[in-house]
Design an enzyme around this catalytic site. Sequence first.
Site, PDB file in Angstrom:
ATOM      1  CG  ASN A 107      -1.775   1.202   1.344  1.00  0.00           C
ATOM      2  OD1 ASN A 107      -1.880   1.983   0.398  1.00  0.00           O
ATOM      3  ND2 ASN A 107      -2.409   1.393   2.493  1.00  0.00           N
ATOM      4  CD1 TRP A 108       3.811   1.029  -2.740  1.00  0.00           C
ATOM      5  CD2 TRP A 108       3.804   2.118  -4.700  1.00  0.00           C
ATOM      6  NE1 TRP A 108       4.613   0.337  -3.606  1.00  0.00           N
ATOM      7  CE2 TRP A 108       4.629   0.974  -4.818  1.00  0.00           C
ATOM      8  CE3 TRP A 108       3.641   2.955  -5.800  1.00  0.00           C
ATOM      9  CZ2 TRP A 108       5.294   0.657  -6.004  1.00  0.00           C
ATOM     10  CZ3 TRP A 108       4.302   2.630  -6.985  1.00  0.00           C
ATOM     11  CH2 TRP A 108       5.121   1.498  -7.078  1.00  0.00           C
ATOM     12  CE  LYS A 109      -0.372   3.404   4.589  1.00  0.00           C
ATOM     13  NZ  LYS A 109      -0.357   3.557   6.029  1.00  0.00           N
ATOM     14  CG  HIS A 161      -6.054   2.190   4.915  1.00  0.00           C
ATOM     15  ND1 HIS A 161      -5.649   3.161   5.790  1.00  0.00           N
ATOM     16  CD2 HIS A 161      -5.046   1.286   4.851  1.00  0.00           C
ATOM     17  CE1 HIS A 161      -4.436   2.862   6.235  1.00  0.00           C
ATOM     18  NE2 HIS A 161      -4.050   1.724   5.677  1.00  0.00           N
ATOM     19  CD  GLU A 176      -3.142   5.782   6.390  1.00  0.00           C
ATOM     20  OE1 GLU A 176      -3.122   5.778   5.145  1.00  0.00           O
ATOM     21  OE2 GLU A 176      -2.231   5.289   7.089  1.00  0.00           O
ATOM     22  CD  GLU A 198      -4.049  -2.174   7.335  1.00  0.00           C
ATOM     23  OE1 GLU A 198      -2.910  -2.399   6.955  1.00  0.00           O
ATOM     24  OE2 GLU A 198      -4.677  -1.136   7.039  1.00  0.00           O
ATOM     25  N   GLY A 250       1.816   2.583  10.875  1.00  0.00           N
ATOM     26  CA  GLY A 250       2.786   3.672  10.735  1.00  0.00           C
ATOM     27  C   GLY A 250       3.426   4.077  12.043  1.00  0.00           C
ATOM     28  CB  SER A 309       4.442  -1.408  12.420  1.00  0.00           C
ATOM     29  OG  SER A 309       4.066  -0.061  12.599  1.00  0.00           O
ATOM     30  N   GLY A 331       2.497  -0.943   4.505  1.00  0.00           N
ATOM     31  CA  GLY A 331       2.540   0.468   4.130  1.00  0.00           C
ATOM     32  C   GLY A 331       3.964   0.938   3.944  1.00  0.00           C
ATOM     33  N   GLY A 332       4.531   1.550   4.994  1.00  0.00           N
ATOM     34  CA  GLY A 332       5.842   2.190   4.916  1.00  0.00           C
ATOM     35  C   GLY A 332       6.917   1.341   4.255  1.00  0.00           C
TER      36      GLY A 332
HETATM   37  P1  PGA Z   1       2.317   0.542   7.822  1.00  0.00           P
HETATM   38  O1  PGA Z   1       0.901   0.743   7.110  1.00  0.00           O
HETATM   39  O2  PGA Z   1       2.872  -0.746   7.302  1.00  0.00           O
HETATM   40  O3  PGA Z   1       3.129   1.741   7.421  1.00  0.00           O
HETATM   41  O4  PGA Z   1       2.069   0.487   9.288  1.00  0.00           O
HETATM   42  C1  PGA Z   1       0.040  -0.333   6.904  1.00  0.00           C
HETATM   43  C2  PGA Z   1      -1.203   0.160   6.221  1.00  0.00           C
HETATM   44  O5  PGA Z   1      -1.634   1.269   6.534  1.00  0.00           O
HETATM   45  O6  PGA Z   1      -1.775  -0.515   5.378  1.00  0.00           O
END
Ligand code: PGA
Length: 256
Positions: free
Chosen positions: A9-11, A98, A100, A170, A176, A216, A237-238
Amino acid sequence: MRKKLVVANWKMNNTQDEATRLVSSIVSQINGLTINNVEVVISPSYVYLKEIVELTKNDEHISVAAQNCSEHLKGAYTGEVSSQMLSSIGVKYLIVGHSERRTYQKESNSLLKQKVDVALSNNLIPIYCCGERLEERNAETHYSVVENQLNEGLFHLPMDAISKLVIAYEPVWAIGTGVTATAAQAQEMHQFIRSVISKKYNPTIANTISILYGGSCNAANASELFACKDVDGGLVGGVSLIANDFVKIVESAISN
Ligand code: PGA
């Protein structure tokens, strides 16, 4: 056997050059691996979807996901992108709900239910995200929060539709933050999700659905998480922005 997925997930990250470089590096490294039951899914912003579908189309183990779509089928919704558009360019999956988007765009379970429906009606596979906030875990309401997210967003679906879905657990406090759920915490929630699906539908369907862990996830902890019986891969994500580390996570999925 349930399919394992590792989703990048590159966001809202990467310029055009960075996106091309990152996906090219992932593709060339994945090409060198023996992958049986693992699917790698890249989820860039809308802007790069078409290019990334092209760059990955020769690798049967790599697919593409969008991070969002409109809840409407088509029409006068300036600035929105429909599930039909995504499907028409070769996108396979859609991340829905998600945390966010639940937080910043105030997406409710009832809105997400509509997005799940438009996605399925256009042959996109929803990756439905659920998970509790820290205060909810501290108040020990995490099970009921997740059950409610599933109930209101997914459980209107008939059996043939729900079995196509992917779920991502999640915990919001792990996204994050560098704080990962322990393998035991992930396993107990994944098992709970499977038991809720089993009660609502049946054990066969519950055993068919891939449930991913996100929050994470990194090259060092992926193996322990993916070794859990009910964890079928990750939503990353990250670390998905670093090709070598992301591929190490894919390798953990392959070897577990
Ligand atoms: P993260 O994000 O790996 O940076 O914690 C995961 C996500 O939001 O899908």
